[in-house]
Design an enzyme around this catalytic site. Structure first.
Site, PDB file in Angstrom:
ATOM      1  CG  HIS A 182      -2.698   3.402   2.911  1.00 45.77           C
ATOM      2  ND1 HIS A 182      -3.464   2.963   1.715  1.00 45.77           N
ATOM      3  CD2 HIS A 182      -2.599   2.295   3.426  1.00 45.77           C
ATOM      4  CE1 HIS A 182      -4.215   1.682   1.760  1.00 45.77           C
ATOM      5  NE2 HIS A 182      -3.229   1.654   2.627  1.00 45.77           N
ATOM      6  CB  CYS A 189      -0.856  -0.210   1.306  1.00 47.10           C
ATOM      7  SG  CYS A 189      -1.746  -1.305   1.601  1.00 47.10           S
ATOM      8  CG  ASN A 200      -6.531  -0.947   2.482  1.00 49.30           C
ATOM      9  OD1 ASN A 200      -5.990  -0.507   0.984  1.00 49.30           O
ATOM     10  ND2 ASN A 200      -5.807  -1.098   2.841  1.00 49.30           N
TER      11      ASN A 200
END
Ligand code: UT7
Length: 370
Positions: free
Chosen positions: A297, A118, A327
């Site tokens: 994020h 990520c 996500n």
């Protein structure tokens, strides 16, 4: 002088799936998902490939398609570098960046992928900025390096192809999408002021996706043992040791799908995010008071709330885009950045921090002036 962000865009798959709809798959409900994560829906790539998503985001960032932020229209011949951050490329070879190079006709660009889970987009920006600074005319030894004046950095994911749709602990969290940014070396702008990337061992294998590349081959420890490699020959079955994933298999982690121990990752993430923000500020000799907003994020709204508290800033200091995306790994930060531009949060001269954390573990931040 520095590496300025001159364009940014995002792209989402057409299908949007609401929390309640996931009840058809697992024992869950909208209330649990909303209160624990801030997610209301996510987009799922059914017919879109990683390259489809990345291409649309890049076209917006390049100013070729409406719906993005672009200071100007960039000619295909002016892009020297493409970095695509992804854990879900359409193929191992060619790379996702190579596919984008072909589709977009960026024929002068050198292209490669980067996997930092990520944190991939933040790592990608850092790598691109380092290459641009190393080849800038004023840098000693620049003539010996690939000249990179403009770069395209993309985060593109079809994470739902790695999702275990029978595991309610993880399947409600992820979504697909892509975001892209165009960077330009500009003698008159500070651009990216500082960056910080760091790795830490994920000692308990809290976030894994063990992939096996196990096409049959005719060798054993002594050399060639079979004359023909047939995929149905049990003698050719690869052991987990050969595949290099023994540790994950012994720890009970599944193959081919994402596994996550949520609380362990939560603990790492909350700490890593505040450390990364502080480190980039320190490297730039700036404080949080100099910053217009943080684009984090989008893994969990609660992690962002925790970081906000630790950093002593209100929630509206942070870009929140998780509600309709979930996500999306390496696509998460550039998509949130595109939203921040679209919402008018980032004005010329503003200083902004991008911050991410992810499997591996990876984490990092980039501080830039718009
Ligand atoms: O980008 C990569 C980084 N990833 C992350 O940053 C994720 C970090 N972790 C998290 O965001 C959170 O840990 C989660 C959102 C994944 C989970 O939240 P939590 O507050 O840590 O919940 P939990 O795992 O402790 O589970 C609490 C309860 C459990 O039930 P029992 O054992 O208390 O009866 C779970 O079985 O919630 C249950 N549960 C669910 N219930 C309804 C877990 N998933 C679900 C679900 N729906 N989808």
């Amino acid at each position: 002088m520095g590496c300025a962000i001159i364009g940014c865009g995002k792209s989402l798959p057409a299908l949007e799936v609401r929390n309640d709809e996931l009840r058809a798959l697992v024992d869950t409900n909208d209330e649990w998902i909303t209160t624990r994560t801030g997610i209301k829906s996510r987009h799922i790539a059914v017919s879109e490939s990683n390259a489809d998503l990345g291409e649309a985001a890049a076209r917006r960032a390049l100013g070729w398609m409406c719906g993005g932020f672009a200071e100007c229209r960039i000619d295909a011949a002016d892009i020297d570098l493409i970095v695509c951050a992804t854990v879900t490329p359409d193929a191992v070879v060619p790379s996702a960046a190579g596919l984008l190079r072909r589709r977009l006709g960026l024929t002068r660009a050198v292209a490669f992928d980067l996997n930092a889970a990520c944190s991939g987009f933040v790592y990608g920006l850092t790598v691109a900025e380092n290459m641009m600074a190393a080849s800038a005319p004023s840098t000693a030894g620049a003539a010996g390096r690939n000249p990179v004046r403009r770069a395209l950095v993309v985060g593109s994911e079809r994470l739902t192809r790695l999702t275990n749709w029978s595991d309610r602990n993880t399947c409600v969290l992820f979504g697909d999408g892509a975001g892209a940014a165009v960077l330009e070396w500009d003698d008159a702008r500070p651009g990216i002021i500082s960056s910080y990337i760091v790795n830490e061992d994920d000692a308990t294998n809290a976030l894994t996706c063990a992939m096996s590349f196990d096409a049959p081959q005719p060798f054993d420890e002594n050399g060639i043992s079979h004359t023909a490699a047939r995929s149905d020959d049990p003698g050719l079955a690869r052991t987990d040791a050969e595949l290099g994933i023994t540790e994950l298999v012994e720890a009970g982690r599944p193959r081919q799908t994402l596994y996550m121990s949520g609380q362990k990752v939560f603990k790492f993430a909350a700490e890593a995010m505040t450390v990364a923000v502080h480190q980039t500020l320190q490297r730039a000799n700036l404080s949080l008071d100099d910053i217009a907003c943080v684009v984090p994020h989008q893994a969990n709204e609660r992690i962002i709330k925790y970081a906000a508290k630790k950093l002593g800033k209100p929630m509206d200091f942070f870009q929140l885009s998780i509600e309709n995306t979930g996500n999306s790994s390496a696509a998460s930060v550039p998509m949130a950045l595109a939203d921040a531009y679209a919402e008018g949060r980032i004005r010329p001269g503003d200083k902004v921090v991008l911050v991410a954390f992810g499997g591996g573990f990876t984490s990092g931040a980039v501080l830039f002036e718009a």
